[in-house]
Structure formats: structure tokens, C-alpha cells
Design a protein around this motif. Structure first.
Motif, PDB file in Angstrom:
ATOM      1  N   UNK A   6      20.034 -47.894  83.396  1.00 53.06           N
ATOM      2  CA  UNK A   6      20.059 -49.065  82.514  1.00 53.06           C
ATOM      3  C   UNK A   6      19.041 -48.919  81.396  1.00 53.06           C
ATOM      4  N   UNK A   7      17.863 -48.385  81.710  1.00 50.37           N
ATOM      5  CA  UNK A   7      16.835 -48.175  80.700  1.00 50.37           C
ATOM      6  C   UNK A   7      17.282 -47.109  79.700  1.00 50.37           C
ATOM      7  N   UNK A   8      17.858 -46.029  80.203  1.00 57.51           N
ATOM      8  CA  UNK A   8      18.274 -44.924  79.336  1.00 57.51           C
ATOM      9  C   UNK A   8      19.534 -45.251  78.541  1.00 57.51           C
ATOM     10  N   UNK A   9      20.339 -46.172  79.049  1.00 53.89           N
ATOM     11  CA  UNK A   9      21.625 -46.487  78.411  1.00 53.89           C
ATOM     12  C   UNK A   9      21.460 -46.885  76.941  1.00 53.89           C
ATOM     13  N   UNK A  10      20.423 -47.662  76.658  1.00 52.88           N
ATOM     14  CA  UNK A  10      20.182 -48.110  75.289  1.00 52.88           C
ATOM     15  C   UNK A  10      19.884 -46.930  74.370  1.00 52.88           C
ATOM     16  N   UNK A  11      19.056 -46.017  74.819  1.00 46.63           N
ATOM     17  CA  UNK A  11      18.719 -44.846  74.014  1.00 46.63           C
ATOM     18  C   UNK A  11      19.935 -43.923  73.872  1.00 46.63           C
ATOM     19  N   UNK A  12      20.683 -43.752  74.933  1.00 42.82           N
ATOM     20  CA  UNK A  12      21.869 -42.901  74.899  1.00 42.82           C
ATOM     21  C   UNK A  12      22.913 -43.488  73.954  1.00 42.82           C
ATOM     22  N   UNK A  13      23.032 -44.807  73.958  1.00 38.01           N
ATOM     23  CA  UNK A  13      23.993 -45.455  73.063  1.00 38.01           C
ATOM     24  C   UNK A  13      23.684 -45.135  71.605  1.00 38.01           C
ATOM     25  N   UNK A  14      22.409 -45.117  71.258  1.00 38.72           N
ATOM     26  CA  UNK A  14      22.020 -44.793  69.877  1.00 38.72           C
ATOM     27  C   UNK A  14      22.297 -43.336  69.533  1.00 38.72           C
ATOM     28  N   UNK A  15      22.061 -42.434  70.479  1.00 37.95           N
ATOM     29  CA  UNK A  15      22.189 -41.014  70.168  1.00 37.95           C
ATOM     30  C   UNK A  15      23.575 -40.432  70.421  1.00 37.95           C
ATOM     31  N   UNK A  16      24.230 -40.862  71.494  1.00 36.65           N
ATOM     32  CA  UNK A  16      25.518 -40.274  71.864  1.00 36.65           C
ATOM     33  C   UNK A  16      26.700 -41.226  71.706  1.00 36.65           C
ATOM     34  N   UNK A  17      26.437 -42.504  71.503  1.00 38.34           N
ATOM     35  CA  UNK A  17      27.510 -43.462  71.290  1.00 38.34           C
ATOM     36  C   UNK A  17      27.730 -44.385  72.468  1.00 38.34           C
ATOM     37  N   UNK A  18      28.389 -45.530  72.202  1.00 42.31           N
ATOM     38  CA  UNK A  18      28.576 -46.538  73.258  1.00 42.31           C
ATOM     39  C   UNK A  18      29.540 -46.116  74.364  1.00 42.31           C
ATOM     40  N   UNK A  19      30.548 -45.312  74.052  1.00 41.95           N
ATOM     41  CA  UNK A  19      31.500 -44.898  75.095  1.00 41.95           C
ATOM     42  C   UNK A  19      30.816 -44.038  76.155  1.00 41.95           C
TER      43      UNK A  19
END
Length: 169
Positions: A6-19
Motif C-alpha cells: 500500500x505504501x509503495x503503490x503510490x510511488x509505483x503509480x507515479x513511475x509505472x502507471x495506475x494499472x
């Protein structure tokens, strides 16, 4: 205890996208991965099942040609054909040790251990028997029983490319 995905999801969304961020999860040892999409998993299984059917059909034809002029007891023929039904996925599973055979290669997925994301190794033969023979039976049983999950998950399909990008970035 913090929920690392959950913590990493926000950073991953910015770098790799929401999907990709929606499919972010963690192995039992805490290592992050990107799970394969439902359609990718289904398509990988479908390709593997088609290879199983093709291999079994080929085995039946070879068996019929080899035994056409011999007098084989019915019980021996039945055992040979049942052996073929189990033997084909075991043989196909020999190529599955690194988690990739035709279905996974076609869809860009990999089957890994949920414990740590490692190779499934020697259990690959059993995993292929489960994927080709038992999974369809389990699916039918779940639909008829109306229940969701049975047992514990020991393996998971990951999106190979997205997981690689996650670990490199």
C-alpha cells in the motif's frame, strides 16, 4: 505492521502507471512483485491446455498406430491411455522449472513460488498436472459448490516485465 504494497503503490503509480500499481503485491518474504492480469493468466493457461490436448491427441494417434496389429488386453490399453493422460503434462512440466513454458512466454508471465518469488523447480511437473488436469476440475467444483477459494496458494503468476521494471526503478 505497515502494509508495504500500500505504501509503495503510490510511488509505483507515479513511475509505472495506475494499472500496474493496482496489481502490486508482496511475496511472503516481503519482496514486491506485480501480479499477472486475469486475462494474461487465463490466456497462459489456455495455451498450456491446448499444448496438453495436442500432446495427448498425438499420443493417442501414436498409441493407435503402434498397437493396431497387436492383441493387447483391454486393461493394458486402458492403463496405457490413462498413463498418457498423466504423462503428457508431466513431460510438458519438465520444461516448466523456470516458471515459463509456451503459455507464460506468450503472455509475458511467470509462475513463481508465493513464499519468495523463486523458481518452482522440481515441482514444475506437478504444477503442470495441476494446471492442465486438476484446475478445470477444481473450477467446475467451485462453480457447483458456489465457494470461492479452497486451500492455500503456493504459487502465483507474475507479470515478468512489470516486476523487472519495479525492481530496477
Amino acid at each position: 505492521m505497515t502494509d508495504r504494497p500500500a505504501i509503495a503503490r503510490e510511488q509505483v503509480e507515479r513511475t509505472l502507471g495506475p494499472k500496474i500499481a493496482k496489481r502490486l503485491s508482496a511475496f511472503d518474504d516481503g519482496t514486491l512483485y506485480v501480479s499477472a492480469g486475469g486475462w494474461a493468466e487465463f490466456l497462459a493457461w489456455l495455451v498450456d491446455f491446448a499444448v496438453y490436448l495436442l500432446g495427448t491427441a498425438t499420443g493417442f494417434v501414436v498409441f493407435a498406430v503402434v498397437t493396431r496389429n497387436s492383441v493387447l488386453p483391454d486393461s493394458a490399453a486402458l492403463l496405457a491411455l490413462l498413463g498418457l493422460l498423466i504423462g503428457v503434462p508431466v513431460l510438458y512440466g519438465l520444461f516448466f522449472g523456470n516458471g515459463r513454458v509456451l503459455g507464460a512466454a506468450f503472455t509475458g508471465t511467470r509462475l513463481v513460488r508465493i513464499k519468495d518469488g523463486g523458481r518452482i523447480g522440481a515441482a514444475a511437473c506437478w504444477a503442470m498436472v495441476v494446471r492442465t488436469l486438476l484446475f478445470p476440475l477444481l473450477f467446475v467444483a467451485m462453480v457447483l459448490a458456489g465457494s470461492g477459494g479452497v486451500g492455500s496458494v503456493r504459487r502465483v503468476s507474475i507479470d515478468d516485465e512489470a516486476t523487472r521494471r519495479l525492481r530496477s526503478g
